[in-house]
Design an enzyme around this catalytic site. Structure first.
Site, PDB file in Angstrom:
ATOM      1  N   ASP A 169     -10.459  -1.022  -3.742  1.00 22.52           N
ATOM      2  CA  ASP A 169     -10.758   0.282  -3.902  1.00 22.52           C
ATOM      3  C   ASP A 169      -9.834   1.278  -4.026  1.00 22.52           C
ATOM      4  O   ASP A 169      -9.800   2.171  -4.760  1.00 22.52           O
ATOM      5  CB  ASP A 169     -11.926   0.615  -2.968  1.00 22.52           C
ATOM      6  CG  ASP A 169     -12.856   1.327  -3.314  1.00 22.52           C
ATOM      7  OD1 ASP A 169     -13.303   1.411  -4.455  1.00 22.52           O
ATOM      8  OD2 ASP A 169     -13.064   2.436  -2.312  1.00 22.52           O
ATOM      9  N   ASP A 225     -16.083  -6.142  -1.343  1.00 21.68           N
ATOM     10  CA  ASP A 225     -16.836  -4.864  -0.832  1.00 21.68           C
ATOM     11  C   ASP A 225     -16.550  -3.690  -2.006  1.00 21.68           C
ATOM     12  O   ASP A 225     -16.742  -2.726  -2.009  1.00 21.68           O
ATOM     13  CB  ASP A 225     -15.999  -4.320   0.127  1.00 21.68           C
ATOM     14  CG  ASP A 225     -14.575  -4.152   0.131  1.00 21.68           C
ATOM     15  OD1 ASP A 225     -14.105  -4.736  -1.115  1.00 21.68           O
ATOM     16  OD2 ASP A 225     -13.845  -3.423   0.841  1.00 21.68           O
ATOM     17  N   ARG A 232       0.937  -1.055  -0.160  1.00 20.07           N
ATOM     18  CA  ARG A 232       0.083   0.108   0.014  1.00 20.07           C
ATOM     19  C   ARG A 232       0.796   1.214  -0.118  1.00 20.07           C
ATOM     20  O   ARG A 232       1.702   1.436   1.092  1.00 20.07           O
ATOM     21  CB  ARG A 232      -1.031  -0.057   0.990  1.00 20.07           C
ATOM     22  CG  ARG A 232      -1.677  -1.137   1.169  1.00 20.07           C
ATOM     23  CD  ARG A 232      -2.869  -1.001   2.310  1.00 20.07           C
ATOM     24  NE  ARG A 232      -3.934  -2.035   2.071  1.00 20.07           N
ATOM     25  CZ  ARG A 232      -4.242  -3.264   2.816  1.00 20.07           C
ATOM     26  NH1 ARG A 232      -3.346  -3.481   3.798  1.00 20.07           N
ATOM     27  NH2 ARG A 232      -5.094  -4.107   2.602  1.00 20.07           N
ATOM     28  N   ARG A 260     -12.885  -5.595   6.533  1.00 17.09           N
ATOM     29  CA  ARG A 260     -12.922  -4.514   6.689  1.00 17.09           C
ATOM     30  C   ARG A 260     -14.192  -3.639   7.057  1.00 17.09           C
ATOM     31  O   ARG A 260     -14.607  -4.233   8.073  1.00 17.09           O
ATOM     32  CB  ARG A 260     -12.425  -3.706   5.489  1.00 17.09           C
ATOM     33  CG  ARG A 260     -11.606  -2.356   5.654  1.00 17.09           C
ATOM     34  CD  ARG A 260     -11.062  -1.659   4.340  1.00 17.09           C
ATOM     35  NE  ARG A 260      -9.990  -2.511   3.939  1.00 17.09           N
ATOM     36  CZ  ARG A 260      -8.617  -2.400   4.346  1.00 17.09           C
ATOM     37  NH1 ARG A 260      -8.339  -1.475   5.108  1.00 17.09           N
ATOM     38  NH2 ARG A 260      -7.715  -3.042   3.845  1.00 17.09           N
TER      39      ARG A 260
HETATM   40  O1  F6P Z   1      -8.811  -5.967   2.633  1.00 24.41           O
HETATM   41  C1  F6P Z   1      -8.557  -7.186   2.762  1.00 24.41           C
HETATM   42  C2  F6P Z   1      -8.102  -7.093   4.213  1.00 24.41           C
HETATM   43  O2  F6P Z   1      -7.894  -8.575   4.647  1.00 24.41           O
HETATM   44  C3  F6P Z   1      -9.220  -6.742   5.405  1.00 24.41           C
HETATM   45  O3  F6P Z   1     -10.266  -7.736   5.393  1.00 24.41           O
HETATM   46  C4  F6P Z   1      -8.575  -6.537   6.479  1.00 24.41           C
HETATM   47  O4  F6P Z   1      -9.269  -5.561   7.139  1.00 24.41           O
HETATM   48  C5  F6P Z   1      -7.270  -5.614   6.114  1.00 24.41           C
HETATM   49  O5  F6P Z   1      -7.188  -6.247   4.686  1.00 24.41           O
HETATM   50  C6  F6P Z   1      -6.181  -6.176   6.903  1.00 24.41           C
HETATM   51  O6  F6P Z   1      -4.948  -5.435   6.340  1.00 24.41           O
HETATM   52  P1  F6P Z   1      -3.517  -5.638   6.525  1.00 24.41           P
HETATM   53  O7  F6P Z   1      -2.998  -7.093   5.739  1.00 24.41           O
HETATM   54  O8  F6P Z   1      -2.837  -4.433   6.258  1.00 24.41           O
HETATM   55  O9  F6P Z   1      -3.582  -5.846   8.216  1.00 24.41           O
END
Ligand code: F6P
Length: 327
Positions: A107, A134, A76, A176
Site C-alpha cells: 500500500d 492486505d 521504506r 500487520r
Molecule cells: O508488510 C510485511 C510485514 O512483514 C508485516 O507483516 C510486518 O508487520 C512488517 O512487515 C514488519 O516490518 P519490518 O520488516 O520493517 O519490521
C-alpha cells in the site's frame, strides 16, 4: 505492441515478499520481448532519489525465479513522501530516459507512485507484493501463499511438541493489521482458536473457549494470533491466561521475519509471472495509475484510487469454518 514508452523502470519497495524476484524476471523479460529496455531501480524509492539504476537483460534475471527476497533490494523511504524527494527522483529517472514505472510492493508503494503519476504524469503501474494479503482489488498478493505455508509448517512442528508435553501454545504470525496469514494458517494447521483484528472478540471469550477444554480434557492446544490482534499479542494473552489458570503448561512462539523469507511456492511464482507480464503489456497498452490484481483467477487493473488505503475484507465464512472444526 505500439507505444511511445521505450524504457521501463522496475523496483521493489516496502517489506520484501517471496515471489518478488519472479515478478522482476517477468517484467524484464516481457519488456525485452516487446523490444523495450528495462532498468532496475535499487532500494526502492531511496535508490530512485539517488539515481541508483542498472540496465537489466534477459540473462541478468536468470536463476532468480526460485529465490526469496528481492535482487533489487528494498527500503521504506521517508524522503519520497515529500514533494522535493519525488522531484529529485523524477529528475534522476529522466536522466536515464526512463519513461514508465512498474513497482512491486504494498500500500505504501502505491501511495508514492500515485503521487508521482499526478505530479509528473509518469505512466505507472503497481504489482501487489506483500506477505500480508492486505490489498483491496486482488484476491491474492505475491508472497502470501509462501508465508502462509511457512507458518503452517511451523504450526505442524509445534503441534508435535505440544502434544508430547500436553502444552498450550500461543503462536503469533505476521500480517500487520491484517488477519489473513493467521486465519489461513490457523485453519490449515488445525488451530484451537484464531485471533485476528477483523473479528470482534475479547480476552474473556478466548479464555472461556480454552478453559472449556478443561472439561473435555483438552490439555494441549494451539492458538494462532495475528500480530495486529486488538486484544494483545501472544505474550500478553499467554501471560493473562497463566495468571488466571494453572491448568495449562503455556508456551509462546513468535514466528516473525522467517515468514518473509524462503523459496516462493509454485502459486506465488505463477502469480508473480502472470502479474509481471500483465503489468508490462498493460502499461504499453495505456493502463496507468493502477494496480494489477487477480480476481476469480483473472487479471484485472484497479485504479489506485479504488484500492489505496482500503481494507482487503476477510471472508467471514472462513472464521465460521475455523470455529466448527476446532471443537
Ligand atoms: O508488510 C510485511 C510485514 O512483514 C508485516 O507483516 C510486518 O508487520 C512488517 O512487515 C514488519 O516490518 P519490518 O520488516 O520493517 O519490521
Amino acid at each position: 505492441m505500439s507505444s511511445s514508452i521505450q524504457r521501463i523502470g522496475v523496483f521493489t519497495s516496502g517489506g520484501d515478499a517471496p515471489g518478488m524476484n519472479a515478478a522482476i524476471r517477468a517484467v524484464v523479460r516481457t519488456g525485452i520481448f516487446h523490444n523495450k529496455e528495462v532498468y532496475g531501480i535499487m532500494q526502492g524509492y531511496e535508490g530512485m532519489i539517488e539515481g541508483d539504476v542498472v540496465k537489466l537483460g534477459a540473462r541478468s534475471v536468470g536463476n532468480i525465479l526460485q529465490r526469496g527476497g528481492t535482487i533489487l533490494k528494498t527500503a521504506r523511504s521517508e524522503e519520497f513522501k515529500t514533494k522535493e524527494g519525488r522531484k529529485k527522483a523524477y529528475d534522476e529517472l529522466r536522466k536515464v530516459g526512463i519513461d514508465a514505472l512498474i513497482a512491486i510492493g504494498g500500500d505504501g508503494t502505491f501511495t508514492g507512485l500515485h503521487a508521482l503519476y499526478h505530479e509528473f504524469k509518469m505512466p505507472s503501474l503497481c504489482i501487489p507484493g506483500t506477505i500480508d494479503n492486505d490489498i483491496a482489488g486482488t484476491d491474492y498478493t505475491i508472497g502470501f501463499d509462501t508465508a502462509t505455508n511457512t507458518a503452517v509448517e511451523a504450526i505442524d512442528k509445534i503441534r508435535d511438541t505440544a502434544l508430547s508435553h500436553n502444552r498450550l501454545f500461543f503462536i503469533e504470525v505476521m500480517g500487520r493489521n491484517s488477519g489473513y496469514i493467521a486465519l489461513y494458517s490457523g485453519v490449515a494447521g488445525g488451530a484451537g482458536a484464531i485471533i485476528i483484528p477483523e473479528s470482534e472478540t475479547s480476552f474473556d471469550k478466548v479464555y472461556d473457549l480454552l478453559t472449556a477444554g478443561e472439561i473435555t480434557n483438552k490439555r494441549s492446544n494451539l492458538v494462532v494470533i495475528a500480530e495486529g490482534s486488538k486484544i494483545g499479542g501472544a505474550n500478553e494473552i499467554a501471560r493473562k491466561v497463566a495468571e488466571r489458570s494453572s491448568y495449562f503448561d503455556i508456551k509462546v512462539t513468535i514466528l516473525g521475519h522467517l515468514q518473509r523469507g524462503g523459496s516462493p511456492t509454485y502459486f506465488d511464482r505463477v502469480l508473480a509471472s502472470r502479474m509481471g507480464v500483465a503489468a508490462v503489456e498493460g502499461i504499453l497498452a495505456g493502463e496507468t495509475d493502477a494496480m494489477v490484481g487477480i480476481r476469480d483467477n483473472k487479471i484485472v487493473f484497479n485504479p489506485f484510487d479504488a484500492v489505496m488505503n482500503r481494507p482487503h475484507d476477510i471472508d467471514h465464512d472462513m472464521l465460521r469454518i475455523a470455529k466448527i472444526l476446532s471443537i
